[in-house]
Enzyme design. Structure first.
Site, PDB file in Angstrom:
ATOM      1  N   HIS A 110       0.766  -1.055   0.079  1.00  0.00           N
ATOM      2  CA  HIS A 110      -0.037  -0.014  -0.077  1.00  0.00           C
ATOM      3  C   HIS A 110       0.933   1.133  -0.049  1.00  0.00           C
ATOM      4  O   HIS A 110       2.237   1.392   0.364  1.00  0.00           O
ATOM      5  CB  HIS A 110      -0.899  -0.045   1.041  1.00  0.00           C
TER       6      HIS A 110
ATOM      7  N   CYS B 105       3.679  -4.588   6.728  1.00  0.00           N
ATOM      8  CA  CYS B 105       3.236  -4.282   5.393  1.00  0.00           C
ATOM      9  C   CYS B 105       4.375  -3.698   4.489  1.00  0.00           C
ATOM     10  O   CYS B 105       5.516  -3.220   5.185  1.00  0.00           O
ATOM     11  CB  CYS B 105       2.132  -3.196   5.216  1.00  0.00           C
TER      12      CYS B 105
END
Length: 325
Positions: free
Chosen positions: A132, A145
């Site tokens: 992301h 992440c």
């Protein structure tokens, strides 16, 4: 001829032949790979190179290196984009392995970390790891992440689809062309172990075949769902996990793109798999129609059994609504 490629946060810069030509060169050439790495090393945090016109069609593969904090997007075996990334910090390390994109959301927010925005989220595991857009300080800083520059995350979201393969590795290695077709050969009769074949469980979607040296067995997944399992005999040493991605291309092109990945048992820089996988003739006939461009075969020394003390985490798992980070 020189080309212009836009870098995030900067004016367009001129990429001369030394930087541009390697992107269009065959993936198997040694010097172009070195030049690609040099190009990646020159990027400052938040920068990226985006040149999809180099290979406008074909299967996509993304490789994220924890060692270099770089991500490279390949189409049909040719690098078309390189970006800086920020992966998991100490205590929240990003797991290595071979994953597929399980879920996508343009305007996602973390349900674990203060409703933090995660624009252009593409989930890799139901346990909370995703690609992301986010802040890139120049070192690992996330809760697991893989943060991307905001503009790159938007561009990537526009070309990827559910099921695309993403490889996360500790090494700084780049793919190499694996000549010929060394995988999934018909071997001697395999007496032990039943063959499971249920293709209707997932009629369509990307196919991944995982072969375990510890179990002497392979699993077939389509769209992340297991549709087959069978005995397999690995000929040759397996010192680390290797991922092979089937390529499309013209006459003379390599059949597979190979990436060696350090595994739980492997050294930091494992030797790439140079053997072959023997399977029964009837299973090979079942798999033959599935071996199309974009199909991946992963050979690992680790066990795929959930009861194993060090099972391989690969290709996500059952959806559990777990928080994202």
């Amino acid at each position: 001829m020189a080309r212009y490629v836009k870098l995030a946060g900067k004016a367009a810069i001129l990429l001369g032949a030394a930087l541009w030509l390697p992107f269009a060169a065959p993936a198997g050439a040694a010097s172009p790979q070195g030049s690609v790495l040099e190009a990646a090393e020159r990027l400052a945090p938040g920068d990226y190179i985006w040149a999809p016109e180099i290979a406008p069609r074909g299967p996509l593969l993304m490789i994220v290196s924890l060692a270099t904090q770089r991500g490279t997007l390949y189409r049909n075996g040719v690098p078309i984009a390189i970006t800086t990334v920020s992966t998991g910090k100490a205590g929240h390390e990003t797991p290595t392995g071979v994953f597929t994109i399980l879920q996508r959301d343009i305007d996602h927010r973390s349900n674990l970390y203060d409703d933090a925005p995660m624009p252009y989220m593409q989930r890799l595991t139901w346990g909370g790891v995703a690609l992301h857009g986010g802040r890139l300080p120049g070192y690992p800083a996330s809760h697991g992440c893989i943060r991307l520059p905001q503009a790159f995350a938007r561009l990537l979201y526009g070309v990827t689809r559910l099921g695309m393969t993403v490889i996360v590795t500790e090494a700084a290695a780049v793919p190499r062309a694996a000549p010929g077709d060394p995988l999934l050969q018909t071997g001697p009769a395999l007496a032990e172990g039943a063959v499971l074949w249920e293709p209707d469980r997932a009629p369509s979607g990307p196919v991944s075949i995982i072969v375990s040296a510890a179990d002497q067995r392979l699993l077939v997944l389509r769209d992340g769902i297991m549709i087959g399992s069978a005995p397999a005999r690995i000929e040759g040493p397996v010192t680390g996990t290797s991922a092979f991605v089937r390529q499309s291309g013209g006459s003379g092109a390599a059949a597979w793109l190979e990436v060696a990945i350090p595994g739980a048992i492997a050294a930091k820089v494992p030797a790439p798999f140079a053997g072959r996988v023997d399977i029964a003739a009837d299973l090979r006939a079942l798999l033959a129609p599935l071996m199309t461009a974009g199909t991946s075969v992963i050979v690992t020394p680790d066990s795929l059994r959930t009861a194993s003390p060090s099972p391989l985490e690969i290709l996500g798992g059952d959806e559990s609504g777990a928080p994202t980070r």
